[in-house]
Design a protein around this motif. Structure first.
Motif, PDB file in Angstrom:
ATOM      1  N   THR A 239       4.449   2.828   2.315  1.00 19.41           N
ATOM      2  CA  THR A 239       4.476   3.418   2.734  1.00 19.41           C
ATOM      3  C   THR A 239       3.404   4.694   1.896  1.00 19.41           C
ATOM      4  O   THR A 239       2.682   5.441   2.841  1.00 19.41           O
ATOM      5  N   LEU A 240       3.496   5.373   0.886  1.00 14.78           N
ATOM      6  CA  LEU A 240       2.510   6.058   0.500  1.00 14.78           C
ATOM      7  C   LEU A 240       1.450   5.990   0.378  1.00 14.78           C
ATOM      8  O   LEU A 240       0.334   6.723   0.448  1.00 14.78           O
ATOM      9  N   PHE A 241       0.805   4.255   0.257  1.00 10.83           N
ATOM     10  CA  PHE A 241      -0.702   4.205  -0.183  1.00 10.83           C
ATOM     11  C   PHE A 241      -1.728   3.084   0.655  1.00 10.83           C
ATOM     12  O   PHE A 241      -2.292   3.176   0.175  1.00 10.83           O
ATOM     13  N   GLY A 242      -0.775   2.971   1.269  1.00  9.93           N
ATOM     14  CA  GLY A 242      -1.399   1.629   2.123  1.00  9.93           C
ATOM     15  C   GLY A 242      -1.595   0.284   2.102  1.00  9.93           C
ATOM     16  O   GLY A 242      -1.965  -0.476   2.829  1.00  9.93           O
ATOM     17  N   TRP A 243      -1.039   0.244   0.646  1.00  4.49           N
ATOM     18  CA  TRP A 243      -1.695  -0.898  -0.037  1.00  4.49           C
ATOM     19  C   TRP A 243      -0.108  -1.946   0.788  1.00  4.49           C
ATOM     20  O   TRP A 243       0.559  -1.427  -0.250  1.00  4.49           O
ATOM     21  N   THR A 244      -0.406  -3.336   0.835  1.00  2.03           N
ATOM     22  CA  THR A 244       0.962  -4.419   0.391  1.00  2.03           C
ATOM     23  C   THR A 244       0.805  -4.860  -1.362  1.00  2.03           C
ATOM     24  O   THR A 244      -0.083  -4.432  -1.236  1.00  2.03           O
ATOM     25  N   ALA A 245       2.070  -5.670  -1.142  1.00  2.00           N
ATOM     26  CA  ALA A 245       2.464  -5.461  -2.352  1.00  2.00           C
ATOM     27  C   ALA A 245       1.174  -6.860  -2.308  1.00  2.00           C
ATOM     28  O   ALA A 245       1.084  -7.073  -3.750  1.00  2.00           O
ATOM     29  N   GLU A 246       1.256  -7.645  -1.459  1.00  2.00           N
ATOM     30  CA  GLU A 246      -0.226  -8.800  -1.048  1.00  2.00           C
ATOM     31  C   GLU A 246      -0.714  -8.353  -1.825  1.00  2.00           C
ATOM     32  O   GLU A 246      -1.453  -9.205  -2.354  1.00  2.00           O
ATOM     33  N   GLU A 247      -1.566  -7.709  -1.507  1.00  2.00           N
ATOM     34  CA  GLU A 247      -2.825  -6.365  -1.666  1.00  2.00           C
ATOM     35  C   GLU A 247      -3.211  -6.021  -3.092  1.00  2.00           C
ATOM     36  O   GLU A 247      -4.030  -6.310  -3.968  1.00  2.00           O
ATOM     37  N   ALA A 248      -1.899  -5.703  -3.278  1.00  2.00           N
ATOM     38  CA  ALA A 248      -1.781  -4.812  -5.346  1.00  2.00           C
ATOM     39  C   ALA A 248      -1.699  -5.358  -6.154  1.00  2.00           C
ATOM     40  O   ALA A 248      -1.746  -6.286  -7.433  1.00  2.00           O
TER      41      ALA A 248
ATOM     42  N   VAL B  86      -7.128   0.347  -6.946  1.00  2.00           N
ATOM     43  CA  VAL B  86      -5.623   0.486  -6.068  1.00  2.00           C
ATOM     44  C   VAL B  86      -5.889   1.817  -5.813  1.00  2.00           C
ATOM     45  O   VAL B  86      -6.236   2.325  -4.346  1.00  2.00           O
ATOM     46  N   ILE B  87      -5.503   2.445  -6.503  1.00  2.00           N
ATOM     47  CA  ILE B  87      -4.794   3.627  -6.034  1.00  2.00           C
ATOM     48  C   ILE B  87      -5.382   4.278  -7.250  1.00  2.00           C
ATOM     49  O   ILE B  87      -5.458   7.094  -6.848  1.00  2.00           O
ATOM     50  N   ILE B  88      -6.247   4.580  -7.760  1.00  2.00           N
ATOM     51  CA  ILE B  88      -7.159   6.228  -8.740  1.00  2.00           C
ATOM     52  C   ILE B  88      -8.135   6.119  -7.797  1.00  2.00           C
ATOM     53  O   ILE B  88      -9.187   5.373  -8.127  1.00  2.00           O
ATOM     54  N   PRO B  89      -8.011   7.324  -8.468  1.00  2.00           N
ATOM     55  CA  PRO B  89      -9.629   7.672  -7.503  1.00  2.00           C
ATOM     56  C   PRO B  89     -11.055   7.212  -8.783  1.00  2.00           C
ATOM     57  O   PRO B  89     -10.168   7.287 -10.004  1.00  2.00           O
ATOM     58  N   PRO B  90     -12.168   7.299  -8.047  1.00  2.00           N
ATOM     59  CA  PRO B  90     -13.049   6.813  -8.774  1.00  2.00           C
ATOM     60  C   PRO B  90     -13.441   7.613 -10.063  1.00  2.00           C
ATOM     61  O   PRO B  90     -13.381   7.361 -11.227  1.00  2.00           O
ATOM     62  N   GLU B  91     -13.073   9.133  -9.347  1.00  2.00           N
ATOM     63  CA  GLU B  91     -13.628   9.932 -11.076  1.00  2.00           C
ATOM     64  C   GLU B  91     -12.609  10.215 -12.202  1.00  2.00           C
ATOM     65  O   GLU B  91     -12.906  10.628 -13.325  1.00  2.00           O
ATOM     66  N   LEU B  92     -11.501   9.107 -11.300  1.00  2.00           N
ATOM     67  CA  LEU B  92     -10.078   9.117 -12.803  1.00  2.00           C
ATOM     68  C   LEU B  92     -10.469   7.932 -13.133  1.00  2.00           C
ATOM     69  O   LEU B  92      -9.545   7.660 -13.706  1.00  2.00           O
TER      70      LEU B  92
END
Length: 135
Positions: free
Chosen positions: A43-52, A60-66
């Motif tokens: 719900t928060l990030f758009g990725w299903t468990a199967e994808e993550a 998956v959820i860390i911005p590229p610059e971080l």
């Protein structure tokens, strides 16, 4: 050695009780690979468990610059158990949604170690939920 989602969530329940309504739980291996991903994370990030699950959290959820900072933190933690003091800190960060927009969240972290298992447990709460709870 990967554990099943039921085992991960049993560990989560035993290590920390949460009252917030939309707290998402996540479990990472010591290398930062997602091992458990709750539906609230989708719900928060758009990725299903199967994808993550099975992916590096950094991808998956860390911005590229971080991502380098995130991976560096994990590396320091692996090298020095004393770095685990992060377990008592709430971090305010912007995470990356699957569609590319930033999601402002708080992350509470805990490290669980025993002879056979080292895991990073995270509780993710949208910052807007915490602001409403404080009102």
């Amino acid at each position: 050695m990967p554990m099943g989602n039921d085992t991960h969530f049993a560990i989560l329940g035993a290590t920390m009780q949460r009252q917030e309504q939309r707290v998402a739980h996540i479990v990472l291996s010591e290398d930062g690979v997602v091992e458990a991903w709750q539906p609230v994370m989708e719900t928060l990030f758009g990725w299903t468990a199967e994808e993550a699950i099975g992916q590096l959290l950094a991808m998956v959820i860390i911005p590229p610059e971080l991502r380098a900072v995130h991976q560096g933190g994990l590396a320091r933690w692996r090298e020095d158990a004393a770095v685990a003091v992060i377990a008592c800190r709430r971090l305010s960060v912007n995470a990356l949604h699957k569609d590319g927009h930033l999601v402002p969240v708080y992350v509470d972290a805990q490290i669980v170690r025993d002879d056979a298992c080292v895991r990073f447990l995270g509780w993710v709460t949208p910052r807007e939920d915490m602001a409403r709870a404080a009102e």
